[in-house]
Design an enzyme around this catalytic site. Structure first.
Site, PDB file in Angstrom:
ATOM      1  N   HIS A 168       0.673  -1.274  -0.228  1.00  0.00           N
ATOM      2  CA  HIS A 168       0.006  -0.168   0.022  1.00  0.00           C
ATOM      3  C   HIS A 168       0.881   1.215  -0.008  1.00  0.00           C
ATOM      4  O   HIS A 168       2.126   1.388   0.141  1.00  0.00           O
ATOM      5  CB  HIS A 168      -0.763  -0.133   1.100  1.00  0.00           C
ATOM      6  N   HIS A 170       0.334   5.749   1.007  1.00  0.00           N
ATOM      7  CA  HIS A 170      -0.650   6.778   1.718  1.00  0.00           C
ATOM      8  C   HIS A 170      -0.153   8.315   1.146  1.00  0.00           C
ATOM      9  O   HIS A 170       0.845   8.542   0.560  1.00  0.00           O
ATOM     10  CB  HIS A 170      -0.192   6.895   3.069  1.00  0.00           C
TER      11      HIS A 170
END
Length: 455
Positions: A168, A170
């Site tokens: 992932h 951010h």
């Protein structure tokens, strides 16, 4: 008439329980009845030179001598904590949440020095709604539950051995601190250089905004790992993370096949929704797991073995600081790992331009935040709590428990900075200090020209 400088200096040298008389009373009439005999020495052992004290100027009156110790120990022993301090307050005769009152003695019976109002500066992770997954969980704090904390937000995450926090990235930078266990982190930088490392308890990592990464608990310990994540945005929401599985579930498989040059059937088993946290096989040693990179591995490491850096021992505890000067990757987060001995104090100080986001690992603490204009409020903290101090707000952190206090100070900046009250006054002309505080040279001589951090 006895100068007030005599009384203030005498008060400084005695225990804080000591309540001295009004300045017009002869000093021989002062009886230290409130001071335990084991901790009191007679005034003859502390000669005071009254000739250096400035003339008393009761322009603003004199600060109260009321004892203002925390009632933490007292509240643990009593069946029912009471909202009483000295002659102030009264018993609680309505419904009462006794565990909360025991955890927050300085809210139920605040020191008389508290005044005005300050927004809530405490949040226990235990009050955060948990996100349970197969293999672990995550709970967060942001401005939604502590509106004061606009600069940073935090996540407490747990992974069972082998479990994976999926690939992932951010929009905010992520700073991680391993609380227990060992984690395997992977990342790739914008230059196409990859990175892989193990992080142990007390170690940290930093991923800039947009840098994709993963976290996996190793099986170094059977229980896996738990770690703290701090983001350089108080409005950060862990549920808004960019996830590999969530992304690919929303891309037509024809596009995936074209992108990777593969047959469309190769993507028959991709997840229909995000995995977030999911079970996995514990990774092998890093030496057996590294993927060769034609551009080489990342030249700037994304992790630091902070646990291997020795703290600076202090009279009342210890401190060690990490920022971009010793961890070049960490461009927006600096931190201090602080321990405070029983009865010790993280000295009165403030941080010039940055807010402090604190995480308490062990022990019992209280902190008074001074926000100018007569506003000062005292908060209590236990393990698992988050504290927050806005930029330039003055504060201290006191160990009020019976074990070493251990906590982290975290800042949204590339370099750690603070200003010590002790050092400031020691480096200011003595006559100017005496004009403000009506104290004598003997007291000023106690001020230290170097930062003490913990006393």
């Amino acid at each position: 008439m006895i100068h007030s400088g005599i009384l203030i200096a005498a008060f400084t040298l005695l225990q804080p329980q000591f309540i001295f008389a009004a300045p017009t009373v002869n000093v021989t009439s002062i009886v230290p009845s409130a001071v335990p005999s084991a901790s009191y020495s007679s005034s003859s052992q502390f000669p005071i030179d009254i000739s250096t004290a400035v003339e008393s100027t009761p322009t603003a009156g004199y600060a109260s001598d009321d004892p203002n110790y925390s009632f933490y120990d007292q509240f643990q022993d009593e069946a029912v904590p009471e909202a009483i301090r000295g002659t102030l307050g009264a018993t609680v005769i309505g419904p009462q949440n006794i565990p909360i009152d025991r955890e927050s003695p300085d809210f139920l019976a605040p020191p008389t020095t508290d005044a005005g109002s300050i927004d809530n500066a405490k949040w226990p992770f235990g009050l955060s709604h948990n996100h349970l997954q197969t293999g672990g969980w995550a709970r967060q704090q942001n401005v939604g539950n502590m509106p004061l904390a606009t600069a940073m937000a935090g996540v407490d995450m747990r992974l069972e051995a082998g479990a994976i926090r999926e690939l992932h990235w951010h929009t905010a930078a992520e700073w991680g601190y391993v609380i227990k266990g060992t984690t395997r982190i992977t990342a790739i930088n914008p230059n196409g250089q990859n990175y892989e490392a193990n992080t142990n308890p007390g170690d940290i990592w930093y991923f800039p905004p947009g840098v994709p990464h993963s976290i996996q608990a190793t099986n170094d310990t059977a229980e896996g790992a738990e770690f703290l994540l701090v983001f350089d945005d108080g409005a950060f929401n862990e549920d808004e993370t960019f996830l590999l599985t969530d992304w690919l579930a929303h891309i037509p498989k024809e596009v995936l096949a074209k992108n990777f040059g593969a047959n469309i059937s190769a993507f028959d088993h991709i997840p229909a929704r995000e995995l977030y946290i999911f079970p996995g096989t514990p990774p092998p040693p890093v030496s057996e797991d590294e993927v060769s990179d034609p551009l080489g591995h990342a030249s700037t490491p994304f992790s630091l073995a902070w646990s291997q850096i020795s703290p600076t021992p202090l009279a009342g505890g210890s401190v060690k600081v990490v920022d971009s000067t010793n961890f070049p990757a960490s461009l927006t987060i600096a931190a201090a790992d602080v321990t405070v001995d029983v009865g010790g104090l993280r000295e009165l100080h403030w941080h010039p331009t940055q807010a402090e986001w604190s995480y308490f690992i062990s022990g019992e603490a209280r902190m008074t935040i001074y926000a100018a204009n007569g506003n000062a409020i005292t908060f209590n903290y236990q393990a698992g709590d988050i504290g927050y101090v806005p930029p330039s707000n003055a504060h201290y952190i006191e160990n009020i428990g019976n074990e070493t206090l251990h906590y982290l100070e975290i800042f949204k900046t590339d370099q750690f900075q603070d200003i010590s009250l002790n050092q400031w006054l020691a480096l200011t002309p003595p006559e100017l200090v005496k004009a403000h505080l009506d104290i004598d040279d003997a007291t000023i001589a106690l001020f230290n020209k170097t930062k003490q951090y913990v006393v």
